[in-house]
Design a protein around this motif. Structure first.
Motif, PDB file in Angstrom:
ATOM      1  N   GLU A 144       0.816  -1.204   0.000  1.00 36.28           N
ATOM      2  CA  GLU A 144       0.000   0.000   0.000  1.00 36.28           C
ATOM      3  C   GLU A 144       0.855   1.262   0.000  1.00 36.28           C
ATOM      4  OE1 GLU A 144      -3.253  -0.061  -0.402  1.00 36.28           O
ATOM      5  OE2 GLU A 144      -2.961  -2.224  -0.563  1.00 36.28           O
ATOM      6  N   ARG A 145       2.168   1.125   0.333  1.00 33.75           N
ATOM      7  CA  ARG A 145       3.042   2.299   0.352  1.00 33.75           C
ATOM      8  C   ARG A 145       3.841   2.341  -0.941  1.00 33.75           C
ATOM      9  NH1 ARG A 145       4.874   0.349   5.087  1.00 33.75           N
ATOM     10  NH2 ARG A 145       7.055   0.587   4.508  1.00 33.75           N
ATOM     11  N   PRO A 146       4.164   3.555  -1.425  1.00 30.46           N
ATOM     12  CA  PRO A 146       4.880   3.657  -2.692  1.00 30.46           C
ATOM     13  C   PRO A 146       6.285   3.094  -2.571  1.00 30.46           C
ATOM     14  CG  PRO A 146       4.843   5.770  -1.583  1.00 30.46           C
ATOM     15  CD  PRO A 146       3.942   4.859  -0.790  1.00 30.46           C
TER      16      PRO A 146
ATOM     17  N   THR B 158      10.201   2.744  -4.731  1.00 28.46           N
ATOM     18  CA  THR B 158      11.018   3.189  -5.847  1.00 28.46           C
ATOM     19  C   THR B 158      12.146   2.197  -6.026  1.00 28.46           C
ATOM     20  OG1 THR B 158      10.511   5.480  -5.311  1.00 28.46           O
ATOM     21  CG2 THR B 158      12.346   5.113  -6.793  1.00 28.46           C
TER      22      THR B 158
ATOM     23  N   SER C 246       3.922  12.348   3.422  1.00 23.80           N
ATOM     24  CA  SER C 246       2.845  11.346   3.432  1.00 23.80           C
ATOM     25  C   SER C 246       1.468  11.972   3.338  1.00 23.80           C
ATOM     26  CB  SER C 246       2.933  10.496   4.714  1.00 23.80           C
ATOM     27  OG  SER C 246       4.153   9.791   4.752  1.00 23.80           O
TER      28      SER C 246
ATOM     29  N   VAL D  89      -0.549   9.378 -10.939  1.00 22.19           N
ATOM     30  CA  VAL D  89      -0.648   9.036  -9.518  1.00 22.19           C
ATOM     31  C   VAL D  89      -2.090   9.125  -9.047  1.00 22.19           C
ATOM     32  CG1 VAL D  89       0.042   9.742  -7.184  1.00 22.19           C
ATOM     33  CG2 VAL D  89       1.726   9.731  -9.034  1.00 22.19           C
TER      34      VAL D  89
ATOM     35  N   ARG E 130      -4.407  10.660  -4.416  1.00 21.71           N
ATOM     36  CA  ARG E 130      -3.333   9.848  -3.825  1.00 21.71           C
ATOM     37  C   ARG E 130      -1.969  10.520  -3.951  1.00 21.71           C
ATOM     38  NH1 ARG E 130      -1.976   5.514  -6.026  1.00 21.71           N
ATOM     39  NH2 ARG E 130      -1.735   4.138  -4.217  1.00 21.71           N
TER      40      ARG E 130
ATOM     41  N   THR F 207       0.558  12.034  -2.667  1.00 20.61           N
ATOM     42  CA  THR F 207       1.402  12.413  -1.536  1.00 20.61           C
ATOM     43  C   THR F 207       2.798  12.756  -2.045  1.00 20.61           C
ATOM     44  OG1 THR F 207       2.208  10.170  -1.144  1.00 20.61           O
ATOM     45  CG2 THR F 207       0.145  10.816  -0.034  1.00 20.61           C
TER      46      THR F 207
ATOM     47  N   ASP G  34       5.564  11.401  -1.229  1.00 19.22           N
ATOM     48  CA  ASP G  34       6.296  10.168  -1.510  1.00 19.22           C
ATOM     49  C   ASP G  34       5.873   9.545  -2.834  1.00 19.22           C
ATOM     50  OD1 ASP G  34       7.780  10.301   0.821  1.00 19.22           O
ATOM     51  OD2 ASP G  34       6.375   9.069   1.979  1.00 19.22           O
ATOM     52  N   ARG G  35       4.578   9.462  -3.078  1.00 22.06           N
ATOM     53  CA  ARG G  35       4.107   8.848  -4.322  1.00 22.06           C
ATOM     54  C   ARG G  35       4.533   9.663  -5.532  1.00 22.06           C
ATOM     55  NH1 ARG G  35      -0.717   7.554  -1.139  1.00 22.06           N
ATOM     56  NH2 ARG G  35      -0.773   5.276  -0.854  1.00 22.06           N
TER      57      ARG G  35
ATOM     58  N   ALA H  92       8.194   8.895  -6.158  1.00 20.76           N
ATOM     59  CA  ALA H  92       8.348   7.569  -6.757  1.00 20.76           C
ATOM     60  C   ALA H  92       7.965   7.593  -8.235  1.00 20.76           C
ATOM     61  CB  ALA H  92       7.489   6.558  -6.003  1.00 20.76           C
ATOM     62  N   ALA H  93       6.847   8.241  -8.570  1.00 26.37           N
ATOM     63  CA  ALA H  93       6.395   8.286  -9.968  1.00 26.37           C
ATOM     64  C   ALA H  93       7.356   9.087 -10.834  1.00 26.37           C
ATOM     65  CB  ALA H  93       4.989   8.885 -10.036  1.00 26.37           C
TER      66      ALA H  93
END
Length: 369
Positions: free
Chosen positions: A18-20, A22, A68, A111, A115, A117, A119-120, A123-124
């Protein structure tokens, strides 16, 4: 404060789908002027690896407390666009191009606004840069990320952290002469940055930053995804040190990794000569006065001993003592006026210990990773 010789055992939450995540990113950290750029360039020369410019994403583009949290659409697009711009043209870029803004909107859409955040989004963005570069591994080289190390390891379960430690007196000397970067060959450094660097130097601030960064990484010493490298080993025994590091982080070692230019020093002229240079190792003995060395030695005893940096026992002149204190008010005022936002981020990193805030509140109840 935990004694540097007795690091606290680290507990990180288990990765969750559920957490991103990388995959394939190495965060190269260290006190500023410790050789992080040189090491990142080495790693980036490995097959399927690619080194980014300093992004300063965490703490600057996205404040740590928002990593987050879902960001408003406009703010999310701005953070991603500036990340792309810095990746393409260096940290001092004035702003993103229309093409980078368009790509940022596309990344935010991928993303999902609900959603998005910090962090996401990171990562993207890294995934997109990795695809564009055709690389399997990215090397992100913002030194200050050491203050977010707990969070990075927790949020991105496939990342690695490689921290460079350098003799604090050599770091201090490099900071003292850092305003000469343009003169020594760093023509991409803006004049306004040269002024800021001159105002930014004071031994108390620089030594405290080195000490706090070193203490942060020592709290993670021995953790499986964390490696600590001495700068001196990198330049004196480059092949053995880089080969051993590659074995730790899972990169194939190639001799080409050692062919980095002598670029970015603030004590010796930049050249395209290939290979690590030991020319700057003892320059601090010429650059620092006795009071600077004495203060640095006294403030870093435990950390220096941990990394086998001996005492210097300098002679201190009265003139040095007077100038040491007299420069502090100019340093404080000048640093804030030259770049208020960056000064605020630096102060927060120095005193707030951001990486200990949210993540370490949760790790006590988690399983050892």
């Amino acid at each position: 404060m935990t004694d540097a010789r007795e690091p606290t055992p680290v507990r990180i939450r288990e990765p969750s789908p559920e957490r991103p995540g990388t995959p394939g990113i190495v965060f190269v950290t260290g006190a500023s002027r410790s050789g992080t750029t040189m090491l990142a360039r080495m790693l980036g020369r490995a097959r399927d690896a690619y080194t980014l410019h300093e992004l300063h994403y965490f703490g600057e583009l996205v404040p740590f407390e928002h990593t987050s949290a879902v960001l408003p659409r406009e703010r999310a697009e701005r953070a991603v666009a500036m990340t792309l711009a810095r990746h393409a043209r260096d940290y001092w870029v004035s702003g993103p191009t229309p093409e980078e803004r368009s790509l940022a909107r596309e990344i935010v859409d991928s993303v999902g606004a609900a959603r998005a955040t910090g962090d996401r989004l990171f990562a993207a963005t890294m995934d997109r840069i990795r695809d564009m570069a055709g690389a399997a591994v990215l090397c992100e080289q913002t030194p200050r990320n050491v203050y977010y190390a707990f969070h990075l390891l927790d949020a991105f379960p496939d990342c690695r952290i490689v921290h460079v430690v350098r003799d604090p007196r050599a770091v201090l000397a490099s900071q003292k002469r850092r305003y000469q970067l343009r003169k020594l060959g760093g023509h991409n450094v803006p004049v306004r940055e040269v002024v800021r660097l001159w105002l930014n130097y004071h031994p108390i601030t620089m030594v405290r930053l080195w000490r706090s960064a070193t203490r942060e990484i020592l709290r993670l010493e021995g953790y499986p995804r964390v490696s600590i490298v001495r700068y001196e080993d990198l330049v004196l025994d480059a092949e053995a040190t880089v080969r051993g590091l590659c074995d730790e982080i899972g990169l194939p070692f190639e001799r080409e990794m050692l062919n980095v230019p002598h670029w970015g020093s603030s004590t010796v002229r930049h050249t395209s000569a290939a290979g690590p240079s030991a020319a700057a190792l003892d320059k601090w003995r010429e650059i620092l006065d006795g009071q600077e060395v004495a203060y640095c030695d006294a403030a870093t005893v435990a950390e220096r001993r941990r990394f086998a940096y001996p005492d210097a026992a300098p002679a201190v002149r009265l003139k040095d003592r007077v100038l040491f204190g007299a420069r502090l008010p100019l340093h404080v005022v000048g640093t804030v006026l030259a770049n208020p936002k960056r000064a605020a981020v630096q102060i927060k990193a120095l005193f707030a210990r951001a990486s200990k805030s949210r993540d370490e509140k949760s790790v006590d109840d988690a399983a050892v990773h």
